[in-house]
Design an enzyme around this catalytic site. Sequence first.
Site, short mmCIF file in Angstrom:
data_model
loop_
_atom_site.label_atom_id
_atom_site.label_comp_id
_atom_site.label_asym_id
_atom_site.label_seq_id
_atom_site.Cartn_x
_atom_site.Cartn_y
_atom_site.Cartn_z
N ASP A 23 0.79 -1.25 0.00
CA ASP A 23 0.00 0.00 0.00
C ASP A 23 0.82 1.30 0.00
O ASP A 23 0.45 2.26 0.68
CB ASP A 23 -0.95 0.00 1.21
CG ASP A 23 -1.95 -1.14 1.20
OD1 ASP A 23 -1.91 -1.94 0.25
OD2 ASP A 23 -2.74 -1.24 2.14
N LYS A 128 -6.79 -4.85 -2.99
CA LYS A 128 -7.41 -5.48 -1.81
C LYS A 128 -8.40 -4.52 -1.17
O LYS A 128 -8.14 -3.33 -1.06
CB LYS A 128 -6.33 -5.91 -0.81
CG LYS A 128 -5.49 -4.76 -0.24
CD LYS A 128 -4.33 -5.32 0.56
CE LYS A 128 -3.54 -4.27 1.30
NZ LYS A 128 -4.25 -3.52 2.31
N CYS A 161 -1.88 -2.37 7.88
CA CYS A 161 -1.89 -3.31 6.75
C CYS A 161 -0.68 -4.23 6.72
O CYS A 161 -0.78 -5.38 6.27
CB CYS A 161 -2.06 -2.55 5.45
SG CYS A 161 -3.71 -1.82 5.31
#
Length: 228
Positions: A23, A128, A161
């Site tokens: 990310d 995701k 994450c």
Amino acid sequence: MAIPAEPYAFELNPAAAALLIIDMQRDFLEPGGFGAMLGNDVGLLRRAVAPNQRLLAAWRAAGLAVIHTREGHRPDLADLPPAKLARGGGPTRIGDAGPMGRILVRGEAGHDIIPELRPLPGEPVIDKPGKGAFFATDLHAILRNRGIAQLVVTGVTTEVCVNTTVREANDRGYDCLVVADCCASYFPEFHEMGLRMIQAQGGIFGWVAPSEAVIAGLPASGLSKGAA
Ligand code: TIU
């Protein structure tokens, strides 16, 4: 190749290892995105950019597998849980228009990976909807099809994450080495604790090492295509 790490050396098997970059998106690292919307100082995450650039360059030069992830949602928000939409407390929410397009929506400028770490053709990008990279994605299938058993994990944020993904990976049998200076958090103390949680108890979720140790442990020349 033994990489010095905590709680003990990580035996890197280059042919079975992937660099998993979590990310590193404009929505988390630049003003006007999801991270800022939640009230965070996005500048705190920028310290991970240069170390990721160095590790990614060395990893690519060694010819090893690279996988990127992005957190975000379908433009119609059909995959967005109502509770995730409601949380955050601010006036702007996921799907609202921002300076980098609609916040945390696939296809918008803010959803993209920062230019410093742009994926190359052939490097899978996993989209995701959640915090973990295994939930509701084809990551596990891609890794198994490529014979990947080890994940060298970087990205943001350490305790959200990155930690969620490492825990998911650990339960699926992957060995995870988290690269300390290639991760960052909006909360420096959560970054520290997030790393400690991984390596505590004999490596309950995995290993932690600095990027210079990982780079020093990479094979000197590229793996041949057939080596995996
Ligand atoms: N808010 C926060 O720390 N993180 C996230 O929402 N997503 C990721 O960590 N990628």
